[in-house]
Design a protein around this motif. Structure first.
Motif, short mmCIF file in Angstrom:
data_model
loop_
_atom_site.label_atom_id
_atom_site.label_comp_id
_atom_site.label_asym_id
_atom_site.label_seq_id
_atom_site.Cartn_x
_atom_site.Cartn_y
_atom_site.Cartn_z
N GLY A 190 10.50 6.05 -1.57
CA GLY A 190 9.43 5.80 -2.53
C GLY A 190 9.80 4.76 -3.56
O GLY A 190 10.39 3.73 -3.25
N ASP A 191 9.46 5.06 -4.81
CA ASP A 191 9.63 4.11 -5.90
C ASP A 191 11.04 4.23 -6.48
O ASP A 191 11.39 5.25 -7.09
N PRO A 547 -3.98 -4.38 -4.08
CA PRO A 547 -3.14 -3.17 -4.22
C PRO A 547 -3.39 -2.23 -3.04
O PRO A 547 -4.52 -2.09 -2.56
N LYS A 548 -2.32 -1.62 -2.59
CA LYS A 548 -2.43 -0.72 -1.45
C LYS A 548 -1.46 0.42 -1.62
O LYS A 548 -0.33 0.23 -2.05
N ARG A 549 -1.90 1.63 -1.30
CA ARG A 549 -1.02 2.80 -1.41
C ARG A 549 -0.19 2.93 -0.14
O ARG A 549 -0.72 2.91 0.97
N ASN A 550 1.14 3.08 -0.33
CA ASN A 550 2.00 3.25 0.83
C ASN A 550 2.07 4.71 1.24
O ASN A 550 1.37 5.56 0.68
N ARG A 551 2.92 5.01 2.18
CA ARG A 551 3.00 6.39 2.71
C ARG A 551 3.45 7.39 1.66
O ARG A 551 3.12 8.57 1.73
N GLN A 552 4.24 6.91 0.69
CA GLN A 552 4.71 7.82 -0.36
C GLN A 552 3.70 7.98 -1.49
O GLN A 552 3.94 8.71 -2.44
N GLY A 553 2.56 7.28 -1.39
CA GLY A 553 1.52 7.40 -2.41
C GLY A 553 1.67 6.44 -3.57
O GLY A 553 0.94 6.56 -4.56
N PHE A 554 2.60 5.48 -3.48
CA PHE A 554 2.80 4.52 -4.56
C PHE A 554 2.02 3.23 -4.26
O PHE A 554 1.85 2.84 -3.11
N THR A 555 1.58 2.58 -5.32
CA THR A 555 0.80 1.36 -5.18
C THR A 555 1.72 0.15 -5.01
O THR A 555 2.63 -0.05 -5.82
N TYR A 557 1.56 -4.21 -3.71
CA TYR A 557 0.63 -5.32 -3.52
C TYR A 557 0.99 -6.04 -2.23
O TYR A 557 2.13 -6.45 -2.03
#
Length: 676
Positions: A190-191, A547-555, A557
């Motif tokens: 994730g982030d 902006p796009k949400r990845n698999r972990q739910g984080f935004t 670009y």
């Protein structure tokens, strides 16, 4: 013989006293003065740390000390401004004055290892106060590249990479540095910024220093952290009226545009000039203007740029801007590295219909090389059932012209397809003066079907064809050779010597800004020919930065396109630009451009154009309107009749060796038509 016994009560009392005694004040500024000394390899100003040269650091170091209640300290800055010095003072000063477990995180593990070897180790060895605390011990778990522990066990430093979730887990750190924060990218867990922040959650009085040069908006981490904090900006007094103000880039830019040889600031109150020789004096009274004071107790954020630093001159700032102006990719680097500002991305460009309409009024047709296009590059993209290509011409001031676009059926592994690509690479196109110019360099996408692409590319020398691969990261180098690649058996792949990565995101942002330029003389202008299909313009403008949400739910670009819209027109254009970068398009001197002009845009003495060439000859900006086919044919008939009438009455109608002298040649006809 006498035996000395320790008094147990005294021993316990001393231990309790040591634990209960308040720690001495942590003063990073004083510690730096006493302990930091730069060699001529480490700094352009060798010698002991001199706070008189860096008064802007004093308040930031105070914010990082335990005396300030804030938990997070953010510094958004220009490159080469001394940010690493600040981080090193905070790190080494903490390990000496207030030992604890310390986390120093870089964008990648490789960055961390390089910093540990080239920066940390020499500093620990060269700082007398720390040399004894961190002795170099071979084969010791407490002294490795990524982890170093004090000899007394009271503190340590762990070096980590934001790309490695494992290095950001299962540890608790009271202090940490998050270096080059803007370059941190999502990892498999994730982030990484949140992961690093959580490592200090257990400590009520933790300190986290976030430091970086900004990159691209939206999505820049350090810019987001700056806005979330107190937003403190450096103010200095005008040397003439004493009015305090922030030295803004736009203020200096106005003076550069007026007179590039005289960069300075203009006071916002009295209008007088603030020059470089005033800087040392006005910096002594530097103060920080707080724009978001309500969060100052928790998060202090600072911004500063090159104009305040003794390491950068006003003249060099002006020179860098003049060199970058008009080239969006270079402008981004200038805004980030010199101005300390995030670059606002062009997420989309002008409508495709606008480009189509502009091309309909173009002064040249598809398949023709217009005036000014001196270097010719080819971009090639491979698909399942076809190969698409685009020819682009390049000239001075980074101007470019699309010349042709085409599709070759069948897969790149098919011999018929390869043969047609070979022919394309040998093809020559007519320019405005009647010369036929060939391709200077072709770049073919090697990301997919790499072995098949290499099988075609190696048929041609590296000076004629290279393989390229787009890299989507906004922190990637603009153009760099692929590191040595090996197959599963460990054998070095031959194509690694002529395989290059290029930064697709940066080039897309630059292209989209350039497509909006309508003035053909503007730096970076993109010319479009008459005769391209509408679908080409749709493809060229097919992607958007969203902006796009990845698999972990984080935004995050990313560049995305409509699933129903092809984008090979954009891909092949960028591949052609990658080839131009390989040719040095951004650094070619004027002498090289002049030589190319002389070689390629001087009409040949033996110009011979056939009738089709005459009718399709591309016009230049200065040319009169092209005659129609009927007008061309009539002019040829008139000139031929005039030549026939000029012949002697008794001339033999059968052509002799002397007859052509009276009859004009096609070259003469072409010259006359051009004059008319």
């Amino acid at each position: 013989m006498s035996i000395h016994l320790m008094n147990p009560e005294r021993m316990i009392a001393e231990a309790v006293a040591e634990v209960l005694e308040p720690p001495p004040p942590v003063d990073y500024r004083s510690w730096a003065i006493d302990n930091i000394e730069f060699s001529d390899r480490e700094s352009p100003i060798p010698g002991k740390y001199n706070p008189e040269l860096f008064p802007e650091f004093d308040e930031i170091l105070r914010a990082a000390s335990p005396e300030d209640p804030c938990r997070i300290v953010t510094l958004a800055k220009s490159a080469q401004l001394g940010g690493t010095i600040l981080a090193n003072i905070f790190t080494l000063g903490s390990l000496h004055m207030d030992p604890c477990d310390f986390l120093y995180t870089h964008p990648t593990d490789d960055n961390g290892r390089r910093w540990s070897k080239l920066k940390l180790k020499p500093m620990l060895r060269g700082t007398a106060a720390l040399a004894a605390l961190f002795p170099e011990r071979s084969r010791d778990g407490g002294d490795s590249v990524m982890f170093k522990e004090r000899a007394d066990g009271r503190g340590s430093i762990q070096v980590s990479g934001a790309n490695s979730p494992a290095s950001l887990s299962q540890v608790s750190m009271r202090r940490q540095v998050q270096d080059d924060l803007s370059k941190w990218e999502m990892n498999s867990a994730g982030d990484p910024e949140r992961q690093a922040d959580s490592r200090s959650r257990a400590f009520e009085f933790a300190k986290i220093l976030k430091i970086s040069t900004p990159l691209v908006l939206p999505g820049c981490r350090i810019s987001r952290s700056l806005l979330a904090g107190s937003q403190e900006y450096p103010e200095v007094p005008c040397p003439h009226c004493d009015a305090f103000q922030v030295l803004e880039w736009e203020n200096m830019r106005a003076t550069i545009e007026a007179n590039p040889e005289d960069p300075h600031f203009t006071c916002i109150e009295c209008g007088c000039e603030i020059r470089e020789h005033h800087r040392a004096e006005i910096k002594k009274r530097l103060r920080w203007s707080v724009r978001n004071p309500k969060v100052r107790g928790h998060h202090r954020s600072f911004w500063i740029w090159s104009a305040y630093s003794v390491l950068q001159s006003f003249a060099r700032i002006a020179q860098e801007w003049l060199a970058a102006k008009g080239d969006p990719a270079a402008e981004q680097t200038f805004m980030n590295d010199t101005c300390g500002l995030a670059y606002e991305a062009a997420g989309e460009t002008v409508a495709w219909e606008t480009l189509r309409d502009r091309a309909a009024e173009s002064h040249y047709k598809a398949g023709q090389i217009p005036a000014g296009a001196l270097l010719i590059t080819l971009g090639i993209d491979c698909q399942d059932d076809r190969v698409e290509w685009q020819l682009v011409g390049w000239g001075r001031d980074l101007r470019r012209w699309v010349i042709a676009y085409g599709v070759i059926p069948k897969h790149i592994s098919d011999e018929e397809c390869r043969a047609k690509l070979d022919d394309l690479l040998q093809q020559r196109w007519l320019n405005t003066v009647g010369r036929r110019i060939g391709i200077d360099l072709a770049a073919i996408d090697g990301n997919a079907w790499t072995e098949e692409v290499w099988a075609w590319a190696k048929r041609h020398p590296a000076t004629r064809a290279i393989m390229v691969r787009g890299v989507g990261s906004e922190t990637a180098p603009l153009f760099a050779r692929v590191k040595r690649e090996r197959n599963r058996q460990g054998k070095l792949l031959k194509y690694s010597r002529r395989f290059y990565n290029f930064a697709t995101s940066v080039l897309k942002m630059a292209l989209y800004r350039n497509l909006a330029k309508a003035d053909p003389l503007e730096r970076g202008f993109v010319g479009m020919p008459e005769g391209l299909d509408d679908d080409y313009f749709r493809q060229l403008t097919s992607e958007r930065r969203k902006p796009k949400r990845n698999r972990q739910g984080f935004t995050v670009y990313q560049w995305v396109k409509d699933a129903a819209q092809a984008n090979e027109g954009l891909d092949t254009h960028l591949q052609a630009e990658a080839a131009a970068i390989r040719l040095g398009i951004r650094t070619l001197p004027d002498a090289t451009w002049s030589r190319l002009e002389e070689e390629r845009e001087t009409p040949p003495e033996d110009l011979q154009l056939d009738l089709e060439d005459l009718m399709n000859r591309p016009a230049t900006v200065e040319d009169p309107p092209r005659p129609s086919r009927a007008e061309v044919a009539q002019r040829v008939r008139d000139l031929t009749a005039a030549a026939t009438q000029a012949a002697p009455p008794d001339a033999n109608p059968v052509r002799t060796s002397e007859a052509p002298k009276a009859r004009p040649t096609l070259a003469e006809i072409a010259a006359r038509m051009n004059r008319r």
